[in-house]
Write an enzyme that holds these catalytic residues in place. Structure first.
Site, PDB file in Angstrom:
ATOM      1  N   ASN A   9      42.185  44.188  35.714  1.00 16.92           N
ATOM      2  CA  ASN A   9      42.010  45.519  35.625  1.00 16.92           C
ATOM      3  C   ASN A   9      42.965  46.469  34.964  1.00 16.92           C
ATOM      4  O   ASN A   9      43.646  46.753  35.053  1.00 16.92           O
ATOM      5  CB  ASN A   9      42.051  44.861  37.875  1.00 16.92           C
ATOM      6  CG  ASN A   9      42.346  46.530  38.082  1.00 16.92           C
ATOM      7  OD1 ASN A   9      41.853  47.514  38.296  1.00 16.92           O
ATOM      8  ND2 ASN A   9      42.863  46.713  39.799  1.00 16.92           N
ATOM      9  N   LYS A  11      42.583  49.585  35.886  1.00 18.30           N
ATOM     10  CA  LYS A  11      42.616  50.535  36.561  1.00 18.30           C
ATOM     11  C   LYS A  11      41.698  51.867  36.541  1.00 18.30           C
ATOM     12  O   LYS A  11      41.216  51.523  35.197  1.00 18.30           O
ATOM     13  CB  LYS A  11      44.245  50.707  37.219  1.00 18.30           C
ATOM     14  CG  LYS A  11      44.436  49.664  38.055  1.00 18.30           C
ATOM     15  CD  LYS A  11      45.607  49.885  38.239  1.00 18.30           C
ATOM     16  CE  LYS A  11      46.726  48.340  38.414  1.00 18.30           C
ATOM     17  NZ  LYS A  11      47.418  48.560  40.091  1.00 18.30           N
ATOM     18  N   HIS A  94      40.516  46.235  46.663  1.00 17.31           N
ATOM     19  CA  HIS A  94      41.731  46.678  46.092  1.00 17.31           C
ATOM     20  C   HIS A  94      42.466  47.290  46.842  1.00 17.31           C
ATOM     21  O   HIS A  94      42.571  48.711  47.641  1.00 17.31           O
ATOM     22  CB  HIS A  94      42.019  47.217  45.335  1.00 17.31           C
ATOM     23  CG  HIS A  94      42.791  47.447  43.906  1.00 17.31           C
ATOM     24  ND1 HIS A  94      44.338  47.758  43.953  1.00 17.31           N
ATOM     25  CD2 HIS A  94      42.642  46.107  42.942  1.00 17.31           C
ATOM     26  CE1 HIS A  94      45.020  47.281  43.190  1.00 17.31           C
ATOM     27  NE2 HIS A  94      45.043  46.430  42.298  1.00 17.31           N
ATOM     28  N   GLU A  96      45.026  49.200  46.047  1.00 16.18           N
ATOM     29  CA  GLU A  96      44.930  51.191  45.968  1.00 16.18           C
ATOM     30  C   GLU A  96      43.749  51.808  46.177  1.00 16.18           C
ATOM     31  O   GLU A  96      43.872  52.945  46.943  1.00 16.18           O
ATOM     32  CB  GLU A  96      44.887  51.723  44.560  1.00 16.18           C
ATOM     33  CG  GLU A  96      46.121  51.023  43.186  1.00 16.18           C
ATOM     34  CD  GLU A  96      45.642  50.494  42.465  1.00 16.18           C
ATOM     35  OE1 GLU A  96      45.161  50.415  41.368  1.00 16.18           O
ATOM     36  OE2 GLU A  96      47.056  50.089  41.580  1.00 16.18           O
ATOM     37  N   GLU A 164      47.527  39.809  46.720  1.00 17.54           N
ATOM     38  CA  GLU A 164      48.358  40.496  46.048  1.00 17.54           C
ATOM     39  C   GLU A 164      49.088  41.308  47.294  1.00 17.54           C
ATOM     40  O   GLU A 164      48.621  42.264  47.605  1.00 17.54           O
ATOM     41  CB  GLU A 164      46.966  41.821  45.679  1.00 17.54           C
ATOM     42  CG  GLU A 164      46.385  41.572  45.057  1.00 17.54           C
ATOM     43  CD  GLU A 164      45.964  42.371  43.586  1.00 17.54           C
ATOM     44  OE1 GLU A 164      45.637  41.823  42.201  1.00 17.54           O
ATOM     45  OE2 GLU A 164      45.894  43.314  44.337  1.00 17.54           O
ATOM     46  N   GLY A 170      52.241  46.768  40.672  1.00 20.09           N
ATOM     47  CA  GLY A 170      52.249  47.724  39.601  1.00 20.09           C
ATOM     48  C   GLY A 170      54.060  48.454  39.507  1.00 20.09           C
ATOM     49  O   GLY A 170      54.141  49.455  39.867  1.00 20.09           O
ATOM     50  N   SER A 210      52.398  42.949  40.004  1.00 21.07           N
ATOM     51  CA  SER A 210      53.185  42.406  38.509  1.00 21.07           C
ATOM     52  C   SER A 210      53.019  41.040  37.937  1.00 21.07           C
ATOM     53  O   SER A 210      54.600  40.621  37.494  1.00 21.07           O
ATOM     54  CB  SER A 210      54.556  43.212  39.359  1.00 21.07           C
ATOM     55  OG  SER A 210      54.996  44.169  39.311  1.00 21.07           O
TER      56      SER A 210
HETATM   57  C1  PEP Z   1      45.806  44.834  40.136  1.00 21.15           C
HETATM   58  O1  PEP Z   1      46.112  46.427  39.957  1.00 21.15           O
HETATM   59  O2  PEP Z   1      45.517  44.086  41.264  1.00 21.15           O
HETATM   60  C2  PEP Z   1      47.616  44.027  39.999  1.00 21.15           C
HETATM   61  C3  PEP Z   1      48.413  43.403  40.121  1.00 21.15           C
HETATM   62  O3  PEP Z   1      48.500  45.440  38.913  1.00 21.15           O
HETATM   63  P1  PEP Z   1      49.655  45.108  38.317  1.00 21.15           P
HETATM   64  O4  PEP Z   1      49.639  44.307  37.618  1.00 21.15           O
HETATM   65  O5  PEP Z   1      50.170  45.678  36.885  1.00 21.15           O
HETATM   66  O6  PEP Z   1      50.889  44.767  39.775  1.00 21.15           O
END
Ligand code: PEP
Length: 258
Positions: A9, A11, A94, A96, A164, A170, A210
């Site tokens: 992703n 983003k 997601h 976010e 997640e 992040g 992460s």
């Molecule tokens: C994500 O964007 O779904 C995500 C898991 O980000 P990160 O790996 O940066 O934590």
């Protein structure tokens, strides 16, 4: 047997020229790795160009969001029909989007329905926030998010789920492999209750939060975890290639039914 899957992703990162550079650098390495579905999800503006750049490769394309109406006066939105032409996957729900754009369970449900209608494969993200985790409410939250997202959907063919935990996205603070495996096992059992055991056993459920080249094996080694949704590390060629390579080494034989 479930084919492992790693999705990147990107983003809201990369200009068009940066996306071209990133995919061009990734393509040869990704193409040499078998038995893993490799999905990249660049920003909307780069999808058409990246689609051309991955033609003839084993890399698959996904979008990061979708609107649920087919067309019309929805300034700035991108419809399922527009995406169906461009890519195979779409990230929906997601955290976010839930957090910054107020996406509710109802909206996410409409988006899943809209994606399935045009045969886009949704990567549905669910996960609890830090305070919910600390209050011991993980099971309740993911169960409710799953129910709300899939309400009224007869049979979600092509669905992929990404667990997640919001506190791990992040932040550099990943869950442990065991924690993620336990919650993903619960999600699989809940899917069997909502549908049937066959769908639940075929359903690919990813961990996200992460994930890096250094910790990926912790997750990929878990029996319930079928891959990862990777944010930050998907923008770094060597990191992303390493995550995909490790997945192929650890889980690749499963896709061959061995
Ligand atoms: C994500 O964007 O779904 C995500 C898991 O980000 P990160 O790996 O940066 O934590």
């Amino acid at each position: 047997m479930r084919m492992p899957l790693i999705a990147g992703n990107w983003k809201m990162n990369t200009t068009l020229s940066e996306a071209i550079e990133l995919v061009s650098e990734m393509r040869p390495g990704l193409d040499r790795i078998d038995n893993v579905d490799k999905v990249i999800c660049p920003p909307f503006i780069s999808l058409a160009v990246v689609k051309e750049l991955i033609k003839g490769s084993s890399i698959k394309l996904g979008a990061q969001n979708i609107y649920f109406e087919e067309k019309g006066a929805y300034t700035g939105e991108i419809s399922p029909v527009m995406l169906a032409d461009l890519c195979e996957f779409v990230i929906i729900g997601h955290s976010e989007r839930r957090q910054y754009f107020n996406e509710t369970g109802d909206i996410i449900n409409k988006k899943i329905l809209a994606a399935l209608r045009v045969r886009l494969k949704p990567i549905l993200c669910i996960g609890e926030r830090l305070e919910e985790n600390e209050a011991g409410r993980t099971e309740e939250i993911v169960t409710e998010q799953l129910r709300a997202s899939l309400a009224g959907i007869d049979y979600p063919g092509g669905l992929i789920i990404a667990y997640e935990p919001v506190w791990a996205i992040g932040t550099g603070k990943a869950a442990t492999g065991e924690q993620a495996n336990e919650t993903i096992g619960l999600i699989r059992r809940n899917t069997a209750k909502l549908y049937d055991e066959r769908l639940a056993q075929a359903l690919r459920i990813l961990y996200g939060g992460s994930v890096t080249a250094a910790n990926a094996n912790q997750f990929i080694n878990q029996p319930e975890i079928d891959g990862a949704l990777v944010g930050g590390a998907s923008l770094k060629v060597t990191e992303f290639l390493s995550i995909v390579r490790q997945t192929s080494e650890i889980k690749g034989h499963l896709s061959k039914g061995v």
